[in-house]
Motif scaffolding. Sequence first.
Motif, PDB file in Angstrom:
ATOM      1  N   GLU A 332       0.806  -1.301  -0.137  1.00 24.62           N
ATOM      2  CA  GLU A 332       0.123  -0.090  -0.136  1.00 24.62           C
ATOM      3  C   GLU A 332       0.854   1.225  -0.012  1.00 24.62           C
ATOM      4  O   GLU A 332       1.758   1.479   1.032  1.00 24.62           O
ATOM      5  N   VAL A 334       0.179   4.427   0.399  1.00 24.98           N
ATOM      6  CA  VAL A 334      -0.095   5.400   1.516  1.00 24.98           C
ATOM      7  C   VAL A 334       0.703   4.738   2.674  1.00 24.98           C
ATOM      8  O   VAL A 334       1.513   5.870   3.483  1.00 24.98           O
ATOM      9  N   TYR A 469      -5.345  10.416   9.616  1.00 21.29           N
ATOM     10  CA  TYR A 469      -5.323  10.247   8.091  1.00 21.29           C
ATOM     11  C   TYR A 469      -5.422   8.709   7.575  1.00 21.29           C
ATOM     12  O   TYR A 469      -6.175   8.501   6.834  1.00 21.29           O
ATOM     13  N   CYS A 473      -8.554   7.032   5.942  1.00 19.65           N
ATOM     14  CA  CYS A 473      -8.205   6.103   4.456  1.00 19.65           C
ATOM     15  C   CYS A 473      -8.903   4.639   4.591  1.00 19.65           C
ATOM     16  O   CYS A 473      -9.365   4.234   3.822  1.00 19.65           O
ATOM     17  N   TYR A 474      -8.540   4.170   5.656  1.00 19.07           N
ATOM     18  CA  TYR A 474      -8.872   2.426   5.757  1.00 19.07           C
ATOM     19  C   TYR A 474      -9.863   2.156   6.517  1.00 19.07           C
ATOM     20  O   TYR A 474     -10.307   1.129   6.579  1.00 19.07           O
ATOM     21  N   THR A 535      -4.242  12.602  -3.825  1.00 22.92           N
ATOM     22  CA  THR A 535      -5.276  11.857  -4.251  1.00 22.92           C
ATOM     23  C   THR A 535      -4.867  10.686  -5.246  1.00 22.92           C
ATOM     24  O   THR A 535      -5.098   9.637  -5.613  1.00 22.92           O
ATOM     25  N   ARG A 538      -3.539   7.873  -3.163  1.00 21.34           N
ATOM     26  CA  ARG A 538      -4.530   6.892  -2.471  1.00 21.34           C
ATOM     27  C   ARG A 538      -5.107   6.148  -3.922  1.00 21.34           C
ATOM     28  O   ARG A 538      -5.557   5.227  -3.624  1.00 21.34           O
ATOM     29  N   SER A 541      -3.712   2.802  -4.100  1.00 20.04           N
ATOM     30  CA  SER A 541      -3.815   1.678  -3.162  1.00 20.04           C
ATOM     31  C   SER A 541      -5.155   1.002  -3.329  1.00 20.04           C
ATOM     32  O   SER A 541      -6.246   1.661  -3.317  1.00 20.04           O
ATOM     33  N   ILE A 544      -7.922   1.131   0.235  1.00 15.12           N
ATOM     34  CA  ILE A 544      -8.335   2.147   0.750  1.00 15.12           C
ATOM     35  C   ILE A 544      -9.724   2.558   0.358  1.00 15.12           C
ATOM     36  O   ILE A 544     -10.265   2.186  -0.478  1.00 15.12           O
TER      37      ILE A 544
END
Length: 547
Positions: A332, A334, A469, A473-474, A535, A538, A541, A544
């Motif tokens: 990932e 991120v 953050y 995201c997750y 952006t 992400r 990934s 996410i």
Amino acid sequence: MANESTPASRSTSSKTLDITGDRDLGAQVESKVAEIAPSDEDGPSTLPHEEPANSPHTSSETLDLAMDVDLEAQLESGKVDEKTRGPPHGPSTLAHNDPAHPVNWSKSRKVLVTVVLCVWVLTLTYSSTAYVASIPTLMQRYHISEEVALLGVTFTVFGFSAGPLLFGPASELYGRRIVYSAAGLCYSAFSFAAAFAPNTASLLIFRFFVGFFGSAGMNNVPASIGDYTTLMERGLYSITYAIMAFGGPSLGPLVSAFIQHDAGWHWNFRVMAIFCTVLSIFVAFVPETHGPTLLKWRKAKAGNAPPPVKLSQIVAVLKVGLSRPLLYLFTEPVVMVVSFYFSILYGILYGFFEAFTVVYLEIRGFKTTSYGLTYIALGLGFVTAYILLATIGQQLYVKSTEESAAKGVPTPPEARLSLTYLGAVMSPISLFLFAWTAPFPHVHYIVPCIAEFLFSCSIMLIFTGFVPYLIDCYQMTSASALAAGLFSRALVGSIFPLFTLQMYHGITVQGATSLLAGISLLLAPIPFVFRAYGTTIRGRSKHITAQ
């Protein structure tokens, strides 16, 4: 909320802060073990799509979980396209408008739970450095060198890195509460064991397990906060976690210096053990916050409990779940970038602590208790960052959400990083200031204390930006994302104390601290990279949730 939703409704739910599913097929495996026999009476779910209760796919008593593991492997290899396998989804959970959902708790209950969990985290970070005050006595008692005695810090921090690989995914499979209770029991037991260790080997082993089991809180508390807070609330509650996580290392030397001086090393260790035990008892009464676990309990209470799960199914789930932090860490983008940044900064933090003994005890000739008082500067830095984040930081986040709402789009996770940019710039400046003032006795000691203040403030601003953050995201698998970050930073942090003392003696305080400052300067652009290309990063990934 209805059980079925269209893409449009999913977009709407994201705007109203609903938790959506995760693309992680490992999470699908977890969901299926919890829902081998779902029915249409099971209550609300936030699954993007939910199959009928009589569907053979969901009602089978012998789900072949290996198919999901194989499907994930095929997806990785490109044999199965994201579009051909249907909409992404994760473990079913309570809807946000469900009264039983923790996000609907009263504010007072959220505050109380947050205080209990975060002070529990403080007990671990406090003990990681409170140990240092007893090192001279331990050297005499066990007839060991200073380097060997320092391994007590290294082993504890190394335990931080190993524990999250187990406790992060376990909390997503079985819930937060059972993990907290089991880990808290062992955490307390090994804390008392360290206070009565008969020899060096047992002391180091006990200290490792203190860090290992204590890391259940260090890693999972941010995920718990994500369970019961909205996006608007999350920043404020996460600040409380951060000040406890990073305030402990400064509180430890301050308090333990007086305990060691007046009562000896046994009581220094006993205070650590009593502190963590009392909080572990409180944590055992914290209610469950994990949505999928609460939904599973509801089904069991309604008589819809799944049939006994086969050992092969458990192994398949654990294989996917326990490997998830490492999967995130190495696949990932991120998590990789944030974990790398965390790791180096954490190493610098623990390496920087080694400079204090050289500067204040060896060069400036402070007494032990006076030396401990210098850590007040670090604590003030954390408190100042807390105030900045709770006021200016929160105002900037609210402004960002309003702008996003006006455009009709969800608030991007990068909105959490507003003060992180300031911290990234402040960190190298503070280290350079310390390097070229601290080792010179003719410079008043208040100047290096100001440098300590600025450094701790910068660390707090950086970490408190990136922790929420990752949660944004997750979401449903944030504990695994956080575990990946904690694993890497604790691993690096445990290594730094092994050589930084020699480094400060070998290349002087100026050279060693300037080296740390230079590394921090090279890392400073990372938050700005997320601001410009967040952006895009992400988008690369696969797991996410945030768009």
